[in-house]
Enzyme design. Sequence first.
Site, PDB file in Angstrom:
ATOM      1  CB  ILE A  12      -0.960   0.004   1.209  1.00  0.00           C
ATOM      2  CG1 ILE A  12      -1.760  -1.298   1.260  1.00  0.00           C
ATOM      3  CG2 ILE A  12      -1.909   1.195   1.131  1.00  0.00           C
ATOM      4  CD1 ILE A  12      -2.542  -1.502   2.565  1.00  0.00           C
ATOM      5  CG  ASP A  33      10.320  -0.107   3.427  1.00  0.00           C
ATOM      6  OD1 ASP A  33      10.922  -1.154   3.750  1.00  0.00           O
ATOM      7  OD2 ASP A  33       9.122  -0.085   3.110  1.00  0.00           O
ATOM      8  CB  THR A 125      -6.050  -3.041  10.003  1.00  0.00           C
ATOM      9  OG1 THR A 125      -6.892  -4.137   9.670  1.00  0.00           O
ATOM     10  CG2 THR A 125      -5.454  -3.322  11.382  1.00  0.00           C
ATOM     11  CG  ASP A 126     -11.177  -4.280   8.529  1.00  0.00           C
ATOM     12  OD1 ASP A 126     -10.063  -4.843   8.628  1.00  0.00           O
ATOM     13  OD2 ASP A 126     -12.038  -4.629   7.701  1.00  0.00           O
ATOM     14  CD  GLU A 127      -6.904  -8.180   9.926  1.00  0.00           C
ATOM     15  OE1 GLU A 127      -6.460  -8.967  10.765  1.00  0.00           O
ATOM     16  OE2 GLU A 127      -6.614  -8.218   8.721  1.00  0.00           O
ATOM     17  CE  LYS A 154      -1.617  -1.396  11.755  1.00  0.00           C
ATOM     18  NZ  LYS A 154      -0.498  -0.660  11.069  1.00  0.00           N
ATOM     19  CG  ASN A 180      -5.860  -1.981   1.130  1.00  0.00           C
ATOM     20  OD1 ASN A 180      -5.267  -0.996   0.727  1.00  0.00           O
ATOM     21  ND2 ASN A 180      -6.749  -1.889   2.099  1.00  0.00           N
ATOM     22  NE  ARG A 214     -10.742 -11.409   6.948  1.00  0.00           N
ATOM     23  CZ  ARG A 214     -11.296 -12.192   7.884  1.00  0.00           C
ATOM     24  NH1 ARG A 214     -12.618 -12.251   8.007  1.00  0.00           N
ATOM     25  NH2 ARG A 214     -10.546 -12.904   8.697  1.00  0.00           N
TER      26      ARG A 214
HETATM   27  P1  NAD Z   1       3.414  -4.790   3.471  1.00  0.00           P
HETATM   28  O1  NAD Z   1       3.711  -5.951   4.342  1.00  0.00           O
HETATM   29  O2  NAD Z   1       3.182  -5.023   2.010  1.00  0.00           O
HETATM   30  O3  NAD Z   1       4.574  -3.703   3.574  1.00  0.00           O
HETATM   31  C1  NAD Z   1       5.120  -3.316   4.799  1.00  0.00           C
HETATM   32  C2  NAD Z   1       6.326  -2.432   4.507  1.00  0.00           C
HETATM   33  O4  NAD Z   1       6.850  -1.968   5.768  1.00  0.00           O
HETATM   34  C3  NAD Z   1       7.465  -3.166   3.795  1.00  0.00           C
HETATM   35  O5  NAD Z   1       7.985  -2.369   2.762  1.00  0.00           O
HETATM   36  C4  NAD Z   1       8.505  -3.389   4.896  1.00  0.00           C
HETATM   37  O6  NAD Z   1       9.825  -3.446   4.414  1.00  0.00           O
HETATM   38  C5  NAD Z   1       8.263  -2.165   5.778  1.00  0.00           C
HETATM   39  N1  NAD Z   1       8.689  -2.391   7.169  1.00  0.00           N
HETATM   40  C6  NAD Z   1       8.359  -3.439   7.972  1.00  0.00           C
HETATM   41  N2  NAD Z   1       8.950  -3.312   9.172  1.00  0.00           N
HETATM   42  C7  NAD Z   1       9.641  -2.151   9.126  1.00  0.00           C
HETATM   43  C8  NAD Z   1      10.443  -1.458  10.067  1.00  0.00           C
HETATM   44  N3  NAD Z   1      10.664  -1.957  11.294  1.00  0.00           N
HETATM   45  N4  NAD Z   1      10.999  -0.282   9.700  1.00  0.00           N
HETATM   46  C9  NAD Z   1      10.798   0.232   8.466  1.00  0.00           C
HETATM   47  N5  NAD Z   1      10.069  -0.391   7.534  1.00  0.00           N
HETATM   48  C10 NAD Z   1       9.482  -1.568   7.858  1.00  0.00           C
HETATM   49  O7  NAD Z   1       2.161  -4.075   4.134  1.00  0.00           O
HETATM   50  P2  NAD Z   1       0.869  -3.415   3.472  1.00  0.00           P
HETATM   51  O8  NAD Z   1      -0.110  -4.476   3.147  1.00  0.00           O
HETATM   52  O9  NAD Z   1       1.312  -2.463   2.423  1.00  0.00           O
HETATM   53  O10 NAD Z   1       0.292  -2.623   4.732  1.00  0.00           O
HETATM   54  C11 NAD Z   1       0.720  -1.279   4.995  1.00  0.00           C
HETATM   55  C12 NAD Z   1      -0.017  -0.756   6.206  1.00  0.00           C
HETATM   56  O11 NAD Z   1      -1.425  -0.800   5.980  1.00  0.00           O
HETATM   57  C13 NAD Z   1       0.234  -1.578   7.477  1.00  0.00           C
HETATM   58  O12 NAD Z   1       0.367  -0.685   8.565  1.00  0.00           O
HETATM   59  C14 NAD Z   1      -1.033  -2.421   7.625  1.00  0.00           C
HETATM   60  O13 NAD Z   1      -1.279  -2.710   8.976  1.00  0.00           O
HETATM   61  C15 NAD Z   1      -2.073  -1.495   7.038  1.00  0.00           C
HETATM   62  N6  NAD Z   1      -3.246  -2.165   6.428  1.00  0.00           N
HETATM   63  C16 NAD Z   1      -3.066  -3.147   5.509  1.00  0.00           C
HETATM   64  C17 NAD Z   1      -4.193  -3.739   4.926  1.00  0.00           C
HETATM   65  C18 NAD Z   1      -4.054  -4.808   3.864  1.00  0.00           C
HETATM   66  O14 NAD Z   1      -5.081  -5.360   3.429  1.00  0.00           O
HETATM   67  N7  NAD Z   1      -2.865  -5.116   3.389  1.00  0.00           N
HETATM   68  C19 NAD Z   1      -5.483  -3.333   5.306  1.00  0.00           C
HETATM   69  C20 NAD Z   1      -5.600  -2.324   6.271  1.00  0.00           C
HETATM   70  C21 NAD Z   1      -4.483  -1.733   6.817  1.00  0.00           C
HETATM   71  P1  TYD Z   2      -5.427 -12.398   4.536  1.00  0.00           P
HETATM   72  O1  TYD Z   2      -5.242 -11.983   3.124  1.00  0.00           O
HETATM   73  O2  TYD Z   2      -4.304 -13.076   5.241  1.00  0.00           O
HETATM   74  O3  TYD Z   2      -5.901 -11.081   5.305  1.00  0.00           O
HETATM   75  P2  TYD Z   2      -6.505 -10.914   6.791  1.00  0.00           P
HETATM   76  O4  TYD Z   2      -6.196 -12.103   7.593  1.00  0.00           O
HETATM   77  O5  TYD Z   2      -5.744  -9.713   7.225  1.00  0.00           O
HETATM   78  O6  TYD Z   2      -7.971 -10.662   6.605  1.00  0.00           O
HETATM   79  O7  TYD Z   2      -6.686 -13.342   4.635  1.00  0.00           O
HETATM   80  C1  TYD Z   2      -7.964 -12.935   4.135  1.00  0.00           C
HETATM   81  C2  TYD Z   2      -8.933 -14.058   4.429  1.00  0.00           C
HETATM   82  O8  TYD Z   2      -8.576 -15.187   3.627  1.00  0.00           O
HETATM   83  C3  TYD Z   2      -8.892 -14.532   5.856  1.00  0.00           C
HETATM   84  O9  TYD Z   2     -10.231 -14.899   6.244  1.00  0.00           O
HETATM   85  C4  TYD Z   2      -8.020 -15.777   5.811  1.00  0.00           C
HETATM   86  C5  TYD Z   2      -8.300 -16.327   4.434  1.00  0.00           C
HETATM   87  N1  TYD Z   2      -7.175 -17.053   3.799  1.00  0.00           N
HETATM   88  C6  TYD Z   2      -7.391 -18.330   3.272  1.00  0.00           C
HETATM   89  O10 TYD Z   2      -8.482 -18.889   3.347  1.00  0.00           O
HETATM   90  N2  TYD Z   2      -6.326 -18.958   2.677  1.00  0.00           N
HETATM   91  C7  TYD Z   2      -5.094 -18.383   2.582  1.00  0.00           C
HETATM   92  O11 TYD Z   2      -4.153 -19.022   2.040  1.00  0.00           O
HETATM   93  C8  TYD Z   2      -4.907 -17.071   3.100  1.00  0.00           C
HETATM   94  C9  TYD Z   2      -3.570 -16.399   3.027  1.00  0.00           C
HETATM   95  C10 TYD Z   2      -5.980 -16.425   3.693  1.00  0.00           C
END
Ligand code: NAD
Ligand code: TYD
Length: 338
Positions: A12, A33, A125-127, A154, A180, A214
């Site tokens: 993101i 990063d 996050t919504d989690e 979080k 996302n 989700r």
């Molecule tokens: P990601 O795992 O793809 O990326 C995380 C990034 O943070 C990486 O580039 C990693 O190198 C960097 N990082 C990790 N630890 C670090 C540290 N100690 N110092 C500096 N950099 C560090 O994550 P994402 O999916 O892009 O999520 C980004 C943010 O959005 C997170 O805070 C996550 O909680 C939040 N979020 C994610 C989702 C989702 O669906 N992916 C949904 C809601 C909120």
């Molecule tokens: P995930 O993408 O890990 O996100 P989050 O746990 O943050 O919601 O998982 C999304 C949903 O998909 C969650 O209910 C767990 C499920 N899931 C599977 O069923 N199989 C998989 O291999 C993964 C990674 C997730």
Amino acid sequence: MKLLVTGGAGFIGSCFVRTALTEGWAKRVVNFDKLTYAGNLENVAPVAEHPGYRFIQADICDAEAVEKALREEVPDAIVHFAAESHVDRSIHSPAPVIQTNFNGTFTLLEAARRLKIARFVHVSTDEVYGSIEPPHDADESYPLRASSPYSASKAGSDLLALSYYTTYKVSVSVTRASNNYGPYQFPEKLIPLMISNALEDKPLPVYGDGQQVRDWLFVEDHCQAIKAVLEKGRAGEVYNVGGNCSLPNLEVVERILKATGKPASLIQQVTDRPGHDRRYALTNAKLTAETGWAPQVDFTHGLQATVDWYTWNKAWVERIKSGEYLRFYELNYSHRVG
Ligand code: NAD
Ligand code: TYD
């Protein structure tokens, strides 16, 4: 606007960095990063030569490195994405999750307080709400009932961030987004894992009965929501960011099979995740009322764009699906199929 973005090499954060520079509403973006397994400079390659872009490889838990970057750059705002973001990894190995997500956020907040950074957006996050019983959709006052070490870290960092507004008047806003999806997502999360496995004719491991719900948000919509909160959000406030698209996991997987032209026989039901939240669902009413933001990309179009991206970027996936990725995937997978 000058921004310091943490975690800008992740899924993101990299979308946010690319968007801010290519749309031109940020003149300078410093990407801070650590480059963990999830960080990938290929994700920001489209803006690497942009004159306003700078990359700093450092850890948000390193107070000296954080302070040095802030003193050199004097950003108008910190947009904080950096995190250990995967629930399954947090279950297998919680220590780095607590360290980065809680202590790392603390380090950034402290630096923002001391150096009087004008604005701080904490991306969450919504989690943090845990599983939400139907028919309710969580608003921002919903109780925090985090289920996994990831979501608890979080929730803790959200409270810490808000306390920096209440106590020190640091201009913090917290965003809580739903799941996302989109290009450049690390293939450990549901949608990119299922797409990349389907494209390789590998099993699609569905946890439990696959009826967990989700809410899906296209990553570009999320980045526009963060921009809206950065510019128009109120300090000390939380803003939900949902996609208005609640679906059971099995239906998402079936849609991926259809989009990739692969058979249902690839679906493999495997052992469920411990503490697995059954349902996430959000209302966006506050964010929409205060900023006018609403999600623009419907799931059908967003999923097709994502499938197309993974189809055309197999080399990106192949480079990731080695080393650290493979070690964790095989551990997680073998554990679930018994
Ligand atoms: P990601 O795992 O793809 O990326 C995380 C990034 O943070 C990486 O580039 C990693 O190198 C960097 N990082 C990790 N630890 C670090 C540290 N100690 N110092 C500096 N950099 C560090 O994550 P994402 O999916 O892009 O999520 C980004 C943010 O959005 C997170 O805070 C996550 O909680 C939040 N979020 C994610 C989702 C989702 O669906 N992916 C949904 C809601 C909120
Ligand atoms: P995930 O993408 O890990 O996100 P989050 O746990 O943050 O919601 O998982 C999304 C949903 O998909 C969650 O209910 C767990 C499920 N899931 C599977 O069923 N199989 C998989 O291999 C993964 C990674 C997730």
